[in-house]
Structure formats: C-alpha cells, structure tokens
Motif scaffolding. Structure first.
Motif, mmCIF file in Angstrom:
data_model
loop_
_atom_site.group_PDB
_atom_site.id
_atom_site.type_symbol
_atom_site.label_atom_id
_atom_site.label_comp_id
_atom_site.label_asym_id
_atom_site.label_seq_id
_atom_site.Cartn_x
_atom_site.Cartn_y
_atom_site.Cartn_z
ATOM 1 N N HIS A 33 6.233 -30.026 -26.181
ATOM 2 C CA HIS A 33 7.087 -29.056 -25.496
ATOM 3 C C HIS A 33 6.870 -27.640 -26.026
ATOM 4 O O HIS A 33 6.869 -26.675 -25.249
ATOM 5 C CB HIS A 33 8.553 -29.471 -25.612
ATOM 6 C CG HIS A 33 8.896 -30.670 -24.786
ATOM 7 N ND1 HIS A 33 8.728 -30.699 -23.414
ATOM 8 C CD2 HIS A 33 9.377 -31.894 -25.131
ATOM 9 C CE1 HIS A 33 9.092 -31.883 -22.955
ATOM 10 N NE2 HIS A 33 9.501 -32.619 -23.972
ATOM 11 N N PHE A 37 5.558 -23.840 -24.073
ATOM 12 C CA PHE A 37 6.111 -22.487 -24.169
ATOM 13 C C PHE A 37 5.049 -21.474 -24.606
ATOM 14 O O PHE A 37 5.351 -20.309 -24.815
ATOM 15 C CB PHE A 37 7.282 -22.462 -25.142
ATOM 16 C CG PHE A 37 8.555 -23.034 -24.576
ATOM 17 C CD1 PHE A 37 9.370 -22.273 -23.753
ATOM 18 C CD2 PHE A 37 8.934 -24.338 -24.857
ATOM 19 C CE1 PHE A 37 10.548 -22.792 -23.221
ATOM 20 C CE2 PHE A 37 10.110 -24.870 -24.338
ATOM 21 C CZ PHE A 37 10.913 -24.093 -23.518
ATOM 22 N N SER A 246 13.149 -32.277 -26.735
ATOM 23 C CA SER A 246 12.949 -31.103 -25.881
ATOM 24 C C SER A 246 14.023 -30.052 -26.159
ATOM 25 O O SER A 246 13.757 -28.846 -26.071
ATOM 26 C CB SER A 246 12.962 -31.505 -24.401
ATOM 27 O OG SER A 246 14.247 -31.921 -23.973
ATOM 28 N N GLY A 250 13.133 -26.273 -27.136
ATOM 29 C CA GLY A 250 13.644 -25.134 -26.387
ATOM 30 C C GLY A 250 14.355 -24.138 -27.290
ATOM 31 O O GLY A 250 14.168 -22.921 -27.167
ATOM 32 N N LEU A 267 18.967 -22.051 -23.461
ATOM 33 C CA LEU A 267 17.665 -22.555 -23.011
ATOM 34 C C LEU A 267 17.481 -24.014 -23.416
ATOM 35 O O LEU A 267 16.998 -24.839 -22.628
ATOM 36 C CB LEU A 267 16.531 -21.700 -23.588
ATOM 37 C CG LEU A 267 15.125 -22.166 -23.191
ATOM 38 C CD1 LEU A 267 14.921 -22.089 -21.679
ATOM 39 C CD2 LEU A 267 14.056 -21.338 -23.913
ATOM 40 N N ALA A 268 17.873 -24.344 -24.634
ATOM 41 C CA ALA A 268 17.744 -25.723 -25.104
ATOM 42 C C ALA A 268 18.489 -26.690 -24.196
ATOM 43 O O ALA A 268 17.985 -27.773 -23.854
ATOM 44 C CB ALA A 268 18.266 -25.826 -26.531
ATOM 45 N N VAL A 271 16.561 -27.047 -20.842
ATOM 46 C CA VAL A 271 15.332 -27.828 -20.986
ATOM 47 C C VAL A 271 15.644 -29.314 -21.128
ATOM 48 O O VAL A 271 15.034 -30.163 -20.464
ATOM 49 C CB VAL A 271 14.517 -27.325 -22.197
ATOM 50 C CG1 VAL A 271 13.360 -28.278 -22.500
ATOM 51 C CG2 VAL A 271 13.972 -25.928 -21.931
ATOM 52 N N LEU A 285 7.150 -29.099 -17.950
ATOM 53 C CA LEU A 285 8.318 -28.286 -17.661
ATOM 54 C C LEU A 285 8.000 -27.262 -16.579
ATOM 55 O O LEU A 285 6.891 -26.711 -16.554
ATOM 56 C CB LEU A 285 8.787 -27.569 -18.928
ATOM 57 C CG LEU A 285 9.172 -28.449 -20.114
ATOM 58 C CD1 LEU A 285 9.489 -27.586 -21.323
ATOM 59 C CD2 LEU A 285 10.346 -29.360 -19.774
ATOM 60 N N LEU A 289 11.448 -22.409 -16.714
ATOM 61 C CA LEU A 289 12.044 -22.732 -17.997
ATOM 62 C C LEU A 289 11.210 -22.219 -19.176
ATOM 63 O O LEU A 289 11.745 -21.948 -20.248
ATOM 64 C CB LEU A 289 12.225 -24.243 -18.128
ATOM 65 C CG LEU A 289 13.355 -24.884 -17.317
ATOM 66 C CD1 LEU A 289 13.369 -26.394 -17.556
ATOM 67 C CD2 LEU A 289 14.694 -24.277 -17.662
ATOM 68 N N THR A 290 9.905 -22.108 -18.990
ATOM 69 C CA THR A 290 9.027 -21.759 -20.112
ATOM 70 C C THR A 290 8.629 -20.294 -20.132
ATOM 71 O O THR A 290 7.992 -19.840 -21.089
ATOM 72 C CB THR A 290 7.741 -22.602 -20.062
ATOM 73 O OG1 THR A 290 7.054 -22.367 -18.832
ATOM 74 C CG2 THR A 290 8.070 -24.088 -20.173
#
Length: 293
Positions: A33, A37, A246, A250, A267-268, A271, A285, A289-290
């Motif tokens: 994950h 990002f 995840s 995040g 954000l966490a 995600v 993802l 989100l990223t």
C-alpha cells in the motif's frame, strides 16, 4: 543514498484459505500500500528454497513490489485455515518457517540506515533470529524516521519482553481494542478503559501517536495535541482481510507527505474502508485515494 526507503519488516506467508492460497503477512501488505502512494517501499522477510517461495517472488515481481527476501533453509511460511462444523475458520500459524529466520544482512542494515519509515509487528519476533534482526534494524533506523509498531498480537506468539522492547523502539503504535486489553493486563494497567490505556502507552513510551482501532465502532489517534476521533464508514464489506494494514499505510503515507494528524487519520479511515469493499488484503487503490493535492 537518501533517506527514502519505506520498509515493511517481518512475516510473509501463504494463507491457505478454503477458496485457495493467498499471500499474507502484515508487513508485506503495508509495503504494497505504501508503494501505491508513490513511496519506495520494500517488503523485507525470508522465504524458503521451495515452490511457495518462488510463487511469492513471482507475485511481487508481477505487482512491481520491491522486496528483500532472503532464501533460507526453512519452508516458506504458511497459515493453515481449517473450517469447523459451523464453517467458522480456525487458524494454525506454522512454526519454524522461513520468516522465523530472517538474517540481519548488511543490505538490510543499509536499507534501515536510509529509511523514512519502518513498520514491524510482534509476530515475526516469536523467534530469536528474527527478533534479533528486527531489533538491530530498528536500532539502525534514523531517529527522525517513523518507526511503526503495528502490534498484531496473534495466538500466543508474543510475550511481555517483546511488547515492551518494541514500544521502547517505536514512535507510533497501532493497536486494536482487543489487543489494548491484553497489553493493559500485561503491563499492570487498568484494562477496563482502553482509551486511557492508549493514552498512557503514548505518554509512558514517549510516542508521537497511539492509534486505537475499534472496528465498526470507530478509531482514535492519541497525540500530544489531543485525540482525533472518527467513525467507521458504512460500506458493503467483501472481507476485512488486510484492512488494518492499509489503515496503517494510509496514516503513514499522509504523515510523510506533511499532513497533520487529523488529515492522516481521515485518509487512513478512507483507505481501510475501501479495502473492506474488496476481496483480499492488497487491492489496487483508486487514484483519488493515493493522490495528494
């Protein structure tokens, strides 16, 4: 070499599920994950000189996930999943497998010395060899790096010494509601108030943050400036496998980007909610989100 690496350090294994085998291991899920990002993320573990190990390497290569996986003279890790008469799964985490024997190589030491973030748990520390490696690499990591103890208590594969020494070396703790009760009792705290436990752990061990997740009942991040409380979004759940990993990714991705605690927490939550709508621990993802603005 710049301080750029993100390391997911610990177990990598096959979950032998009724529908077929799937790669598991919280540190590897975290690394996957983080890579999404845009970070230089690496899964660090050990695999056997066997077909299971070959298949893990092939999977990581196909997904583009960097890995430092030592080949050792032990079988690649497996978790056997058995269904009882009611169809409820029971898990058997096999012992004396490859990730119990992660060697402390100079290559891993170099990665640790140049890490921005390293994530580890308690499970891979059940063996002396891997515990020594994890401890040594944490001690090599720069002081300013995020050192994330995603505690992940499993069966009886932990003890007070592992928990305390890990807390001493981490800057961020992630723990769930059930684990908070176990740790409170282990350390002689009042186990009736998990919120007080999380804050006490943060203070006692000088942590940047203590993250307490409570499943569908929300999550809480305790930090020097107070506490961030968020509800868990209602989504159509496919499964919850890997949702916690995840969440950790995040949060760390946002913090490394410069986001404050509240934004990282938000954000966490997003995600992990998305991962719950997918089958398996490591879906791709969506870009929304990223992508950081």
């Amino acid at each position: 070499m710049k301080h750029d690496h993100i390391i997911g350090l610990g177990e990598v294994l096959w979950d032998m599920l009724p529908e077929g085998p799937k790669i598991g291991g919280a540190p590897a899920n975290f690394a996957w994950h983080m890579a999404q990002f845009g970070y230089d993320a690496i899964a660090a573990s050990a695999i056997g000189n066997d077909a299971d190990g070959d298949a893990i390497l092939l999977d990581f290569n196909e997904r583009g996930l960097r890995a430092d996986l030592a080949r050792v003279a032990y079988p690649t890790g497996r978790v056997e999943v058995h269904l009882d008469r009611e169809g409820i799964p029971q898990y058997e985490i096999l012992t004396d497998v490859a990730w119990d024997h992660i060697p402390c190589t100079e290559r891993l030491r170099e990665l640790a010395r140049n890490a921005r973030c390293i994530c580890f748990g308690s499970l891979a520390q059940r063996s002396e060899v891997s515990r020594h490696t994890i401890t040594a690499l944490l001690d090599e990591t720069p002081r300013e790096a995020l050192r994330v103890f995603d505690i992940n208590l499993r069966q009886k594969f932990y003890d007070r010494s592992v928990v305390v020494e890990s807390l001493k070396r981490c800057s961020i703790l992630k723990i769930n509601d059930e684990e908070a009760i176990v740790v409170a009792r282990m350390l002689g705290m009042d186990s009736r108030d998990i919120f007080r436990t999380a804050e006490q752990l943060r203070c006692d061990f000088g942590l940047q943050a203590a993250i307490l997740t409570c499943g569908s009942r929300g999550s809480h991040v305790f930090h020097e400036g107070g506490v961030s409380d968020l509800t868990t979004p209602k989504v159509e759940v496919a499964d919850t496998v890997g949702a916690g990993d995840s969440f950790t990714a995040g949060f760390c991705a946002a913090r490394l980007h410069g986001c404050d605690i509240a934004a990282a927490h938000a954000l966490a939550v997003k995600v992990s909610a998305y991962v719950c709508t997918c089958k398996g621990a490591t879906p791709r993802l969506p870009e929304e989100l990223t992508r950081f603005e």
